[in-house]
Design a protein around this motif. Structure first.
Motif, PDB file in Angstrom:
ATOM      1  N   ARG A  17       0.832  -1.200   0.000  1.00  0.00           N
ATOM      2  CA  ARG A  17       0.000   0.000   0.000  1.00  0.00           C
ATOM      3  C   ARG A  17       0.871   1.255   0.000  1.00  0.00           C
ATOM      4  N   VAL A  18       1.937   1.229   0.773  1.00  0.00           N
ATOM      5  CA  VAL A  18       2.860   2.370   0.825  1.00  0.00           C
ATOM      6  C   VAL A  18       3.517   2.586  -0.538  1.00  0.00           C
ATOM      7  N   GLN A  19       3.940   1.480  -1.182  1.00  0.00           N
ATOM      8  CA  GLN A  19       4.570   1.577  -2.506  1.00  0.00           C
ATOM      9  C   GLN A  19       3.586   2.117  -3.539  1.00  0.00           C
ATOM     10  N   ASP A  20       2.346   1.629  -3.494  1.00  0.00           N
ATOM     11  CA  ASP A  20       1.323   2.086  -4.445  1.00  0.00           C
ATOM     12  C   ASP A  20       1.033   3.568  -4.258  1.00  0.00           C
ATOM     13  N   GLU A  21       0.954   3.985  -3.010  1.00  0.00           N
ATOM     14  CA  GLU A  21       0.678   5.394  -2.724  1.00  0.00           C
ATOM     15  C   GLU A  21       1.802   6.277  -3.258  1.00  0.00           C
ATOM     16  N   LYS A  22       3.045   5.801  -3.133  1.00  0.00           N
ATOM     17  CA  LYS A  22       4.188   6.561  -3.638  1.00  0.00           C
ATOM     18  C   LYS A  22       4.145   6.654  -5.169  1.00  0.00           C
ATOM     19  N   LYS A  23       3.795   5.538  -5.820  1.00  0.00           N
ATOM     20  CA  LYS A  23       3.701   5.536  -7.285  1.00  0.00           C
ATOM     21  C   LYS A  23       2.635   6.520  -7.750  1.00  0.00           C
ATOM     22  N   ILE A  24       1.502   6.511  -7.054  1.00  0.00           N
ATOM     23  CA  ILE A  24       0.419   7.426  -7.418  1.00  0.00           C
ATOM     24  C   ILE A  24       0.835   8.868  -7.213  1.00  0.00           C
ATOM     25  N   PHE A  25       1.502   9.125  -6.084  1.00  0.00           N
ATOM     26  CA  PHE A  25       1.978  10.486  -5.794  1.00  0.00           C
ATOM     27  C   PHE A  25       2.975  10.953  -6.866  1.00  0.00           C
ATOM     28  N   ASP A  26       3.934  10.086  -7.198  1.00  0.00           N
ATOM     29  CA  ASP A  26       4.946  10.436  -8.208  1.00  0.00           C
ATOM     30  C   ASP A  26       4.304  10.678  -9.571  1.00  0.00           C
ATOM     31  N   TYR A  27       3.324   9.841  -9.922  1.00  0.00           N
ATOM     32  CA  TYR A  27       2.655   9.992 -11.224  1.00  0.00           C
ATOM     33  C   TYR A  27       1.900  11.318 -11.291  1.00  0.00           C
ATOM     34  N   ARG A  28       1.173  11.625 -10.231  1.00  0.00           N
ATOM     35  CA  ARG A  28       0.412  12.873 -10.208  1.00  0.00           C
ATOM     36  C   ARG A  28       1.338  14.089 -10.254  1.00  0.00           C
ATOM     37  N   HIS A  29       2.442  13.995  -9.514  1.00  0.00           N
ATOM     38  CA  HIS A  29       3.414  15.091  -9.499  1.00  0.00           C
ATOM     39  C   HIS A  29       4.012  15.301 -10.893  1.00  0.00           C
ATOM     40  N   LEU A  30       4.366  14.192 -11.561  1.00  0.00           N
ATOM     41  CA  LEU A  30       4.939  14.279 -12.907  1.00  0.00           C
ATOM     42  C   LEU A  30       3.910  14.817 -13.891  1.00  0.00           C
ATOM     43  N   THR A  31       2.677  14.377 -13.769  1.00  0.00           N
ATOM     44  CA  THR A  31       1.599  14.846 -14.660  1.00  0.00           C
ATOM     45  C   THR A  31       1.404  16.349 -14.518  1.00  0.00           C
ATOM     46  N   ASP A  32       1.320  16.811 -13.269  1.00  0.00           N
ATOM     47  CA  ASP A  32       1.147  18.257 -13.030  1.00  0.00           C
ATOM     48  C   ASP A  32       2.309  19.048 -13.603  1.00  0.00           C
ATOM     49  N   SER A  33       3.516  18.504 -13.426  1.00  0.00           N
ATOM     50  CA  SER A  33       4.710  19.191 -13.910  1.00  0.00           C
ATOM     51  C   SER A  33       4.687  19.335 -15.429  1.00  0.00           C
ATOM     52  N   VAL A  34       4.359  18.254 -16.137  1.00  0.00           N
ATOM     53  CA  VAL A  34       4.350  18.276 -17.605  1.00  0.00           C
ATOM     54  C   VAL A  34       3.230  19.167 -18.131  1.00  0.00           C
ATOM     55  N   LEU A  35       2.070  19.084 -17.512  1.00  0.00           N
ATOM     56  CA  LEU A  35       0.950  19.912 -17.964  1.00  0.00           C
ATOM     57  C   LEU A  35       1.234  21.400 -17.736  1.00  0.00           C
ATOM     58  N   ASN A  36       1.925  21.713 -16.651  1.00  0.00           N
ATOM     59  CA  ASN A  36       2.308  23.111 -16.409  1.00  0.00           C
ATOM     60  C   ASN A  36       3.279  23.595 -17.474  1.00  0.00           C
ATOM     61  N   LEU A  37       4.237  22.736 -17.838  1.00  0.00           N
ATOM     62  CA  LEU A  37       5.185  23.083 -18.896  1.00  0.00           C
ATOM     63  C   LEU A  37       4.452  23.315 -20.221  1.00  0.00           C
ATOM     64  N   ARG A  38       3.472  22.466 -20.484  1.00  0.00           N
ATOM     65  CA  ARG A  38       2.686  22.626 -21.717  1.00  0.00           C
ATOM     66  C   ARG A  38       1.926  23.946 -21.711  1.00  0.00           C
ATOM     67  N   ASP A  39       1.275  24.250 -20.586  1.00  0.00           N
ATOM     68  CA  ASP A  39       0.488  25.484 -20.502  1.00  0.00           C
ATOM     69  C   ASP A  39       1.360  26.729 -20.606  1.00  0.00           C
ATOM     70  N   GLU A  40       2.585  26.599 -20.137  1.00  0.00           N
ATOM     71  CA  GLU A  40       3.522  27.728 -20.208  1.00  0.00           C
ATOM     72  C   GLU A  40       4.277  27.762 -21.538  1.00  0.00           C
ATOM     73  N   LYS A  41       3.945  26.806 -22.428  1.00  0.00           N
ATOM     74  CA  LYS A  41       4.557  26.722 -23.759  1.00  0.00           C
ATOM     75  C   LYS A  41       6.087  26.600 -23.687  1.00  0.00           C
ATOM     76  N   VAL A  42       6.519  25.694 -22.843  1.00  0.00           N
ATOM     77  CA  VAL A  42       7.948  25.403 -22.720  1.00  0.00           C
ATOM     78  C   VAL A  42       8.302  24.289 -23.677  1.00  0.00           C
ATOM     79  N   TYR A  43       9.244  24.541 -24.598  1.00  0.00           N
ATOM     80  CA  TYR A  43       9.592  23.553 -25.625  1.00  0.00           C
ATOM     81  C   TYR A  43      11.072  23.157 -25.532  1.00  0.00           C
TER      82      TYR A  43
END
Length: 327
Positions: free
Chosen positions: A18-44
């Motif tokens: 459960r701890v490992q799954d929670e970490k994977k979910i946290f990391d995935y969400r963090h990475l998703t937010d990071s990439v989407l922010n880069l996209r919205d800011e038009k970082v290429y």
């Protein structure tokens, strides 16, 4: 799996998981937010491209990220060497190996090929070889077959030549290898239609008879496979057959098919004591066509429908409804 002891999940192991799954979910969400922010800011940037790679490796069905990745590449495409495009194709291939039925991966690979610096037949010929390999791993992957048609179309456009005959032989090879390959049968339909339309067949009547022989052989190979029967129904009703053969030849072909189907059904009865559902269904179709052509006197449709009620009870109501219409 059989013969392998199931892992015993203690409370501690469950807690750790459960701890490992929670970490994977946290990391995935963090990475998703990071990439989407880069996209919205038009970082290429190169770093942004690397982050899309990380995210797509975790979730290749995230189409918005594939779109962003293409924006990054397009923004610096004039500065990119051929080696970059080769690496991009390699990246996509890795995703396809793990997720061969995700549309967005196929779409991105096609985009890369269309923007490849040297738009020659060589790159598309190489891609055709790649598709061959992929279809060897999964011969019925309809995504792969659709992609194959696009690749072949690009080769034909660049070389100004037709690959219909080669592709027809390819379907034969795949069907002979696995008669249940519905995608190969579907491909065969399209190729035959195109070959007739483009006048690529010298002796059309002989070609049709050869195909009838192939169909009969397929029926005897596996009379339970629905792919064969779908193909037969398309073939006997298609204009390329109806308009190429005169009425006498057409009726003769239908009767030849009918005789062989009756033979197959009788064999099934002797072997298993049961009627073959697909044989009965096709006999109904053939009787209707023969009757339309004034070439059938003894009708057995009602008997076939009664037999289908017994052989295929799940569709009994449908057969009862058809039986009412035949009376």
């Amino acid at each position: 799996m059989h013969g392998i002891k199931r892992k015993e999940w203690t409370k501690e192991l469950l807690r750790q998981k459960r701890v490992q799954d929670e970490k994977k979910i946290f990391d995935y969400r963090h990475l998703t937010d990071s990439v989407l922010n880069l996209r919205d800011e038009k970082v290429y940037s190169t770093d942004a491209l690397k982050k899309t790679s990380e995210l797509l490796e975790r979730n290749p069905e995230f189409n918005a990220i594939w779109n962003y990745r293409r924006d990054i590449i397009s923004n610096s495409s004039s500065e990119l060497e051929v080696s970059f495009w080769d690496e991009e194709l390699a990246f996509v291939m890795m995703q396809l190996k793990h997720y061969p039925k995700v549309y967005w991966i196929w779409n991105h690979r096609l985009w890369v090929l269309k923007h490849y610096p040297t738009n020659s037949s060589m790159i598309w010929q190489t891609e055709l070889a790649v598709v061959n390999k992929l279809l060897e791993l999964d011969a019925r992957n309809y995504h792969g077959w659709h992609y194959r048609r696009i690749v072949v179309g690009n080769i034909e456009e660049i070389t100004n030549s037709s690959l219909d005959k080669e592709e027809f032989e390819y379907t034969t090879t795949k069907i002979n290898s696995n008669i249940s390959n519905y995608s190969a049968w579907h491909q065969r339909v399209q190729i035959i239609s195109r070959m007739f339309q483009k006048g690529e067949i010298d002796n059309q009547k002989e070609y049709i008879q050869t195909e009838v022989s192939y169909i009969i052989n397929a029926m005897f190979t596996d009379a339970e496979d629905q792919s064969v029967w779908f193909y037969i129904k398309w073939f006997i009703k298609n204009d390329i057959v109806c308009k190429t053969l005169d009425k006498q030849e057409y009726v003769k072909m239908l009767k030849e098919l009918r005789e062989n189907i009756l033979l197959i059904n009788n064999d099934e009865i002797e072997f298993s004591g049961k009627q073959n559902i697909w044989c009965l269904k096709m006999l109904l179709v053939l009787e209707d066509i023969l009757e339309e052509n004034g070439a059938f006197t003894e009708k057995n449709s009602e008997a076939y429908l009664v037999q289908l009620m017994d052989a295929d009870p799940l569709r009994k109501n449908r057969y009862q409804s058809l039986l009412k219409n035949h009376r």
